[in-house]
Write a protein that holds these residues in place. Structure first.
Motif, PDB file in Angstrom:
ATOM      1  N   HIS A  58       1.185 -14.304  42.058  1.00 58.97           N
ATOM      2  CA  HIS A  58       0.787 -13.783  43.477  1.00 58.97           C
ATOM      3  C   HIS A  58      -0.253 -12.834  43.522  1.00 58.97           C
ATOM      4  O   HIS A  58      -1.087 -12.842  44.189  1.00 58.97           O
ATOM      5  CB  HIS A  58       2.296 -13.351  44.093  1.00 58.97           C
ATOM      6  CG  HIS A  58       1.866 -13.081  45.272  1.00 58.97           C
ATOM      7  ND1 HIS A  58       1.749 -13.798  46.476  1.00 58.97           N
ATOM      8  CD2 HIS A  58       2.102 -11.597  45.911  1.00 58.97           C
ATOM      9  CE1 HIS A  58       1.459 -12.768  47.807  1.00 58.97           C
ATOM     10  NE2 HIS A  58       1.546 -11.581  47.312  1.00 58.97           N
ATOM     11  N   ALA A  59      -0.077 -11.970  42.271  1.00 60.09           N
ATOM     12  CA  ALA A  59      -1.225 -10.817  42.056  1.00 60.09           C
ATOM     13  C   ALA A  59      -2.269 -11.381  41.665  1.00 60.09           C
ATOM     14  O   ALA A  59      -3.169 -10.986  42.240  1.00 60.09           O
ATOM     15  CB  ALA A  59      -0.513  -9.987  40.993  1.00 60.09           C
ATOM     16  N   ALA A  60      -2.381 -12.527  41.020  1.00 62.92           N
ATOM     17  CA  ALA A  60      -3.679 -13.144  40.789  1.00 62.92           C
ATOM     18  C   ALA A  60      -4.226 -13.910  41.669  1.00 62.92           C
ATOM     19  O   ALA A  60      -5.427 -13.791  42.104  1.00 62.92           O
ATOM     20  CB  ALA A  60      -3.310 -14.228  39.717  1.00 62.92           C
ATOM     21  N   GLU A  61      -3.437 -14.404  42.751  1.00 65.23           N
ATOM     22  CA  GLU A  61      -4.018 -15.258  43.877  1.00 65.23           C
ATOM     23  C   GLU A  61      -4.747 -14.213  44.979  1.00 65.23           C
ATOM     24  O   GLU A  61      -5.706 -14.366  45.167  1.00 65.23           O
ATOM     25  CB  GLU A  61      -2.878 -15.858  44.473  1.00 65.23           C
ATOM     26  CG  GLU A  61      -2.297 -17.201  43.945  1.00 65.23           C
ATOM     27  CD  GLU A  61      -1.128 -17.664  44.388  1.00 65.23           C
ATOM     28  OE1 GLU A  61      -0.689 -17.356  45.324  1.00 65.23           O
ATOM     29  OE2 GLU A  61      -0.619 -18.565  43.770  1.00 65.23           O
ATOM     30  N   GLU A  62      -3.848 -13.035  44.935  1.00 60.86           N
ATOM     31  CA  GLU A  62      -4.387 -11.879  45.696  1.00 60.86           C
ATOM     32  C   GLU A  62      -5.645 -11.278  45.114  1.00 60.86           C
ATOM     33  O   GLU A  62      -6.476 -11.095  45.797  1.00 60.86           O
ATOM     34  CB  GLU A  62      -3.260 -10.570  46.026  1.00 60.86           C
ATOM     35  CG  GLU A  62      -2.245 -10.979  47.045  1.00 60.86           C
ATOM     36  CD  GLU A  62      -1.601  -9.845  46.982  1.00 60.86           C
ATOM     37  OE1 GLU A  62      -1.520  -8.626  46.193  1.00 60.86           O
ATOM     38  OE2 GLU A  62      -0.445 -10.038  47.909  1.00 60.86           O
ATOM     39  N   MET A  63      -5.882 -11.026  43.863  1.00 60.08           N
ATOM     40  CA  MET A  63      -6.956 -10.715  43.155  1.00 60.08           C
ATOM     41  C   MET A  63      -8.173 -11.524  43.477  1.00 60.08           C
ATOM     42  O   MET A  63      -9.092 -11.193  43.729  1.00 60.08           O
ATOM     43  CB  MET A  63      -6.923 -10.475  41.839  1.00 60.08           C
ATOM     44  CG  MET A  63      -6.035  -9.111  41.484  1.00 60.08           C
ATOM     45  SD  MET A  63      -5.620  -8.799  39.718  1.00 60.08           S
ATOM     46  CE  MET A  63      -7.167  -9.004  38.902  1.00 60.08           C
ATOM     47  N   ASN A  64      -7.888 -12.927  43.376  1.00 61.90           N
ATOM     48  CA  ASN A  64      -8.827 -13.980  43.558  1.00 61.90           C
ATOM     49  C   ASN A  64      -9.584 -13.979  44.964  1.00 61.90           C
ATOM     50  O   ASN A  64     -10.646 -14.156  45.340  1.00 61.90           O
ATOM     51  CB  ASN A  64      -8.363 -15.452  43.311  1.00 61.90           C
ATOM     52  CG  ASN A  64      -8.281 -15.571  41.587  1.00 61.90           C
ATOM     53  OD1 ASN A  64      -8.858 -14.597  41.163  1.00 61.90           O
ATOM     54  ND2 ASN A  64      -7.422 -16.380  41.247  1.00 61.90           N
ATOM     55  N   ASP A  66      -9.376 -11.433  46.964  1.00 57.20           N
ATOM     56  CA  ASP A  66     -10.215 -10.158  47.093  1.00 57.20           C
ATOM     57  C   ASP A  66     -11.751 -10.455  46.468  1.00 57.20           C
ATOM     58  O   ASP A  66     -12.495  -9.905  47.014  1.00 57.20           O
ATOM     59  CB  ASP A  66      -9.584  -8.982  46.562  1.00 57.20           C
ATOM     60  CG  ASP A  66      -8.535  -8.355  47.207  1.00 57.20           C
ATOM     61  OD1 ASP A  66      -8.246  -8.934  48.359  1.00 57.20           O
ATOM     62  OD2 ASP A  66      -7.434  -7.747  46.912  1.00 57.20           O
ATOM     63  N   ALA A  67     -11.664 -11.019  45.412  1.00 59.68           N
ATOM     64  CA  ALA A  67     -12.991 -11.001  44.698  1.00 59.68           C
ATOM     65  C   ALA A  67     -13.772 -12.118  45.365  1.00 59.68           C
ATOM     66  O   ALA A  67     -15.118 -12.027  45.618  1.00 59.68           O
ATOM     67  CB  ALA A  67     -12.683 -11.870  43.281  1.00 59.68           C
ATOM     68  N   LYS A  68     -13.153 -13.156  45.848  1.00 60.78           N
ATOM     69  CA  LYS A  68     -14.005 -14.170  46.920  1.00 60.78           C
ATOM     70  C   LYS A  68     -14.506 -13.472  48.302  1.00 60.78           C
ATOM     71  O   LYS A  68     -15.670 -13.460  48.491  1.00 60.78           O
ATOM     72  CB  LYS A  68     -13.074 -15.471  47.246  1.00 60.78           C
ATOM     73  CG  LYS A  68     -14.040 -16.251  48.293  1.00 60.78           C
ATOM     74  CD  LYS A  68     -12.855 -17.487  48.567  1.00 60.78           C
ATOM     75  CE  LYS A  68     -13.722 -18.413  49.319  1.00 60.78           C
ATOM     76  NZ  LYS A  68     -12.805 -19.507  49.684  1.00 60.78           N
ATOM     77  N   ASP A  69     -13.880 -12.495  48.707  1.00 64.18           N
ATOM     78  CA  ASP A  69     -14.006 -11.760  50.029  1.00 64.18           C
ATOM     79  C   ASP A  69     -15.280 -10.834  49.430  1.00 64.18           C
ATOM     80  O   ASP A  69     -16.411 -10.582  50.050  1.00 64.18           O
ATOM     81  CB  ASP A  69     -12.973 -10.995  50.461  1.00 64.18           C
ATOM     82  CG  ASP A  69     -12.086 -11.761  51.148  1.00 64.18           C
ATOM     83  OD1 ASP A  69     -12.320 -12.918  51.362  1.00 64.18           O
ATOM     84  OD2 ASP A  69     -10.725 -11.300  51.565  1.00 64.18           O
ATOM     85  N   TRP A  70     -15.257 -10.204  48.280  1.00 66.75           N
ATOM     86  CA  TRP A  70     -16.226  -9.375  47.895  1.00 66.75           C
ATOM     87  C   TRP A  70     -17.669 -10.239  47.424  1.00 66.75           C
ATOM     88  O   TRP A  70     -18.597  -9.460  47.998  1.00 66.75           O
ATOM     89  CB  TRP A  70     -15.660  -8.407  46.660  1.00 66.75           C
ATOM     90  CG  TRP A  70     -16.766  -7.425  45.921  1.00 66.75           C
ATOM     91  CD1 TRP A  70     -17.547  -7.837  44.897  1.00 66.75           C
ATOM     92  CD2 TRP A  70     -17.331  -6.336  46.350  1.00 66.75           C
ATOM     93  NE1 TRP A  70     -18.337  -6.824  44.959  1.00 66.75           N
ATOM     94  CE2 TRP A  70     -18.222  -5.895  45.499  1.00 66.75           C
ATOM     95  CE3 TRP A  70     -16.786  -5.499  47.499  1.00 66.75           C
ATOM     96  CZ2 TRP A  70     -18.971  -4.702  45.720  1.00 66.75           C
ATOM     97  CZ3 TRP A  70     -17.518  -4.524  47.777  1.00 66.75           C
ATOM     98  CH2 TRP A  70     -18.580  -4.103  47.030  1.00 66.75           C
TER      99      TRP A  70
END
Length: 84
Positions: A58-64, A66-70
């Protein structure tokens, strides 16, 4: 006599499975209770591992996300800067 730090319980288990456990326990010179206690500890560890894996997934999905949004945000900013 059962020591005070142990608790008795009853479980229904397939007869064939109990017979196999008893055979192996006898070879290893351990009690059926020892086998069940170890099995329960292994089950608890597996559940803990699965919960940890789900957390990190779940944390990896959130980080991905966030990275996509960034990346989207910075790409738009770079395109705007090139036009100016």
């Amino acid at each position: 006599m059962v020591s005070s730090d142990r608790k008795r319980f009853t479980a229904s288990v397939r007869e064939q499975l109990v017979d196999l456990v008893d055979q192996h326990a006898a070879k290893l010179e351990v009690t059926r209770s020892d086998v069940i206690e170890q099995a329960m500890e292994m089950w608890l560890q597996k559940q803990s591992d699965l919960e940890e894996e789900a957390y990190f997934q779940h944390a990896a999905e959130e980080m991905n996300a966030d990275a996509k949004d960034w990346n989207t945000l910075t790409s738009k900013s770079q395109r705007r800067n090139r036009k100016q």
